[in-house]
Design an enzyme around this catalytic site. Sequence first.
Site, PDB file in Angstrom:
ATOM      1  N   LYS A  38      21.885  60.137  81.573  1.00 21.40           N
ATOM      2  CA  LYS A  38      20.970  59.075  82.018  1.00 21.40           C
ATOM      3  C   LYS A  38      21.460  58.481  83.343  1.00 21.40           C
ATOM      4  O   LYS A  38      22.623  58.703  83.725  1.00 21.40           O
ATOM      5  CB  LYS A  38      20.903  57.993  80.945  1.00 21.40           C
ATOM      6  CG  LYS A  38      22.236  57.316  80.666  1.00 21.40           C
ATOM      7  CD  LYS A  38      22.208  56.522  79.358  1.00 21.40           C
ATOM      8  CE  LYS A  38      23.561  55.897  79.092  1.00 21.40           C
ATOM      9  NZ  LYS A  38      23.672  55.352  77.742  1.00 21.40           N
ATOM     10  N   TYR A 264      29.912  38.419 109.075  1.00 18.17           N
ATOM     11  CA  TYR A 264      29.024  37.293 108.775  1.00 18.17           C
ATOM     12  C   TYR A 264      29.798  36.068 108.316  1.00 18.17           C
ATOM     13  O   TYR A 264      30.769  36.188 107.557  1.00 18.17           O
ATOM     14  CB  TYR A 264      28.046  37.677 107.667  1.00 18.17           C
ATOM     15  CG  TYR A 264      26.942  38.617 108.119  1.00 18.17           C
ATOM     16  CD1 TYR A 264      26.126  38.290 109.198  1.00 18.17           C
ATOM     17  CD2 TYR A 264      26.723  39.812 107.444  1.00 18.17           C
ATOM     18  CE1 TYR A 264      25.114  39.152 109.594  1.00 18.17           C
ATOM     19  CE2 TYR A 264      25.711  40.675 107.838  1.00 18.17           C
ATOM     20  CZ  TYR A 264      24.912  40.339 108.911  1.00 18.17           C
ATOM     21  OH  TYR A 264      23.910  41.182 109.308  1.00 18.17           O
TER      22      TYR A 264
END
Length: 368
Positions: A38, A264
């Site tokens: 999965k 940032y």
Amino acid sequence: MPKAEETVLEIDLNALAHNFKTIKSQLKPGVKFMSVIKAFAYGHDADTIALKLESLGTDYFAVAYTEEGVRLRKAGITSPILILNPQPVNYPQIIEHCLEPNLYSARTLQLFIELAEKQKQHNYPVHIKFNTGMNRLGFTEANYHHITESLRRTQSVKVVSAFTHLAASENWKEREFTLSQIYKFKELAGKLIQDIGYEPLLHLCNTSAIFNYPSAAFSMVRSGLGLYGFANDENLNKKLKPVATFKTIISQIQYLEKGNTVGYGRAFKAEKTGKTATLPVGHADGIKRIYGHKKAGVFINEQYAPIVGTVCMDSIMVDITGIDCNEGDEVIIFGGPQQASDLAVKGGTVTYELITGISQRVKRLIID
Ligand SMILES: *Cc1c(COP(=O)(O)O)cnc(C)c1O
């Protein structure tokens, strides 16, 4: 192995084969192997992983969503595929692509039977899930009667397996609880076999349980994480080989003077002359923001370089002061000196989340 020239997730199919054989060697002859692939095979590339596992002789596949199963069929996978988390809206697609649903409640069982009858199916393979204490999906003792009531009236479906899922198979402190789950499963499965008059496959072991509760293998096991090289335990991890290596390169080197800031928010401030490397990988690729501010780092020419400042969407900056390296050099994010399991711990998460979180935009490079 070729040096990386961009951000890549290298997928080593020889390691996958090693893990498959190692896990299989834990099983008694005749016990079937369900490969859990999965979530894009835990981030590794489901089609490639599935084709390799099919060639290695896996008996079954499991995925979570119907779409994942459809994709495998389109890639040419012919082995049976269990859909662990289907919704009734997916049932027509499930039948169209010969996928096998997990039916875990009166509602899901009834709706699937209605469709199978409408389509005049005979003995369509379905899987019954028991809830033995995980309290996620499954029939309990209290609502068990719905199973036999529904099945008694129809020939349209056939129970090919009954299963349950352990809540804490990796945790020895929960051994008592796990043993109680195993006991409950035995009871419910026994009842089911009596009521339907035949014995479907029975399974409850995930990777950790295969190693920790070998006598509970029943007739099939379901392994996901172990195939990719991890087993929730340092000693067990040593028996397995991590399949994925996450690499990138140095895009640019910045030379800093005392007081210069990086990134940032000016979150990193150089306290002395130094240098940083900018790497083309960021939070959109699966390097979560929690790894910023030196919480984690990468390896460049075998030396540790901590992530400084904040993690950007498409970049991170690492401190390479004192490291001999050049623009274009290869960088190891995980694999080799720092495994995904180590990085997961640093981020306060588990290997499962880290590896399934590597974004689809990162190129998978298959090594066979
Ligand atoms: C994901 C999953 C597995 C695989 O577990 P691993 O710990 O990765 O081996 C097995 N069974 C079910 C029901 C699952 O959801």
